[in-house]
Design a protein around this motif. Structure first.
Motif, mmCIF file in Angstrom:
data_model
loop_
_atom_site.group_PDB
_atom_site.id
_atom_site.type_symbol
_atom_site.label_atom_id
_atom_site.label_comp_id
_atom_site.label_asym_id
_atom_site.label_seq_id
_atom_site.Cartn_x
_atom_site.Cartn_y
_atom_site.Cartn_z
ATOM 1 N N ARG A 67 -29.865 66.506 6.451
ATOM 2 C CA ARG A 67 -28.407 66.447 6.366
ATOM 3 C C ARG A 67 -27.857 65.885 7.676
ATOM 4 N NH1 ARG A 67 -27.048 72.386 3.664
ATOM 5 N NH2 ARG A 67 -28.593 72.261 1.962
ATOM 6 N N ILE A 68 -27.076 64.822 7.559
ATOM 7 C CA ILE A 68 -26.511 64.188 8.750
ATOM 8 C C ILE A 68 -25.109 63.697 8.425
ATOM 9 C CG2 ILE A 68 -27.519 61.929 8.185
ATOM 10 C CD1 ILE A 68 -27.876 61.496 11.218
ATOM 11 N N SER A 69 -24.218 63.849 9.371
ATOM 12 C CA SER A 69 -22.864 63.326 9.194
ATOM 13 C C SER A 69 -22.285 63.025 10.571
ATOM 14 C CB SER A 69 -21.980 64.321 8.447
ATOM 15 O OG SER A 69 -21.807 65.502 9.204
ATOM 16 N N SER A 70 -21.502 61.967 10.637
ATOM 17 C CA SER A 70 -20.799 61.602 11.860
ATOM 18 C C SER A 70 -19.691 60.640 11.496
ATOM 19 C CB SER A 70 -21.748 60.958 12.883
ATOM 20 O OG SER A 70 -22.038 59.619 12.511
ATOM 21 N N GLN A 71 -18.816 60.391 12.440
ATOM 22 C CA GLN A 71 -17.743 59.433 12.220
ATOM 23 C C GLN A 71 -18.211 58.004 12.427
ATOM 24 O OE1 GLN A 71 -14.556 60.717 14.789
ATOM 25 N NE2 GLN A 71 -13.929 62.373 13.400
ATOM 26 N N ASN A 72 -19.481 57.853 12.715
ATOM 27 C CA ASN A 72 -20.050 56.523 12.955
ATOM 28 C C ASN A 72 -21.016 56.170 11.833
ATOM 29 O OD1 ASN A 72 -20.566 54.108 14.256
ATOM 30 N ND2 ASN A 72 -22.074 54.989 15.654
ATOM 31 N N ALA A 73 -20.530 56.189 10.585
ATOM 32 C CA ALA A 73 -21.323 55.832 9.398
ATOM 33 C C ALA A 73 -22.585 56.682 9.287
ATOM 34 C CB ALA A 73 -21.683 54.346 9.419
ATOM 35 N N GLY A 74 -22.500 57.948 9.683
ATOM 36 C CA GLY A 74 -23.637 58.847 9.569
ATOM 37 C C GLY A 74 -24.764 58.547 10.535
ATOM 38 N N ARG A 75 -24.446 57.919 11.666
ATOM 39 C CA ARG A 75 -25.467 57.579 12.663
ATOM 40 C C ARG A 75 -25.223 58.378 13.943
ATOM 41 N NH1 ARG A 75 -24.955 51.104 12.616
ATOM 42 N NH2 ARG A 75 -22.774 51.745 12.899
#
Length: 317
Positions: A67-75
């Motif tokens: 599970r990954i999430s960020s405001q940078n397209a999930g990177r």
């Protein structure tokens, strides 16, 4: 910005026994780069002038419940000490084995915690070994996650490195090559590497007093290849190489012998094949390591590992 996942058994083995020992030898600090589909370990893609290396895994090779999430397209990208990362993994693995609990699993996640004696939270990569009745937590300090511009720079460097040399030659015995490089280190610091389209790899160190070299001939060739020239068999290795370069059938670059020696530590990752090539216009010396699907001779596309060695100005020696 969130990341958490459980390490798979294959992932633990790959990192513990193979890749983390190799990465630690390449350089103490590396970047971890996580995307929705891949996990990568990188050296010198944000500058530094040393050996660039990229170890990339499909996420399912290393993790489950990823599970990954960020405001940078999930990177997400951050710097970490490879030795500390390996130590934490080994410790988590030991705890898992001692628990004698078939449900015990190693979870890895990004967290912010307040270090002892500090008033400001700091980022950590946390290993949590979970069983039925207990859990043990270990924290590995990491850098602040990289900015959007730095992540874009990493991605641009990765995209630029996808262009392969036109000709690659397979070096069948990395241990033999390492032994040769170890001997050449006593002669000089600058190594001339020449690769011919007919499968010859020529290594040479020259000083004002002596020239020492070695040649590997008739290696397997991938990409652009040519038949060996007729009538050159009786020439010296140096003369053959110079003629091949003049005819456009070979390229030659100078690299740091220390850089090549460092890249050879990648054999700790136990690749099944290694290929060497020179990028167009002699931009760099590229080393590509290939891995097979277990029990076959088929390339494992879920793992890739390669190095790019910067070239030296011909006048630097």
């Amino acid at each position: 910005m969130k990341f958490k996942a459980f390490l798979t058994l294959d992932g633990v083995h790959l990192l513990d026994k193979r890749f983390l020992p190799a990465l630690d030898k390449l350089g103490r600090i590396c970047h971890v780069y996580l995307t929705p589909d891949h996990a990568m370990f990188l050296h010198n893609l944000l500058g530094g002038g040393g050996v660039q290396s990229v170890a990339q895994f499909d996420k399912d090779v290393l993790f489950r419940d990823y599970r990954i999430s960020s405001q940078n397209a999930g990177r997400i990208a951050f710097a970490v000490d490879a030795a500390l990362l390996h130590r934490a993994l080994r410790s988590a693995l030991t705890i898992q084995e001692q628990a004698r609990d078939e449900t015990a699993a190693i979870q890895i996640k990004l967290v912010k915690k307040l270090p002892a004696g500090s008033r400001n939270p700091a980022p950590f990569l946390t290993f949590e070994t979970k069983g039925r009745v207990s859990a043990v937590v270990q924290d590995v300090p990491i850098s602040k996650p990289l900015s959007r511009s730095d992540v874009l720079q990493i991605q641009s460097a990765l995209d630029a490195s996808q262009d392969l040399p036109q000709t690659l030659v397979q070096v069948p015995d990395l241990a033999q090559l390492q032994s040769l490089v170890d001997r050449l280190k006593y002669v000089g610091d600058v190594l001339t590497v020449s690769i011919a389209q007919y499968g010859d790899l020529h290594l040479q160190v020259s000083t004002s007093l002596v020239t020492v070299g070695s040649e590997l001939r008739k290696l397997r060739v991938l990409g652009v290849r040519a038949d060996p020239p007729i009538g050159d068999q009786n020439l010296s290795a140096l003369a053959r190489t110079e003629l091949a370069i003049q005819r456009g059938g070979a390229l030659s670059v100078q690299v740091s012998l220390k850089h090549l020696a460092r890249s050879l530590h990648c054999h700790l990752a136990k690749p099944d094949c290694a290929f060497y090539g020179i990028a167009p216009q002699g931009a760099c010396l590229t080393v590509i390591f290939q891995f097979f699907i277990r029990g076959t001779r088929l390339s494992d596309k879920s793992i890739s590992f390669y190095c790019r060695l910067p070239v030296l100005d011909p006048g630097s020696n």
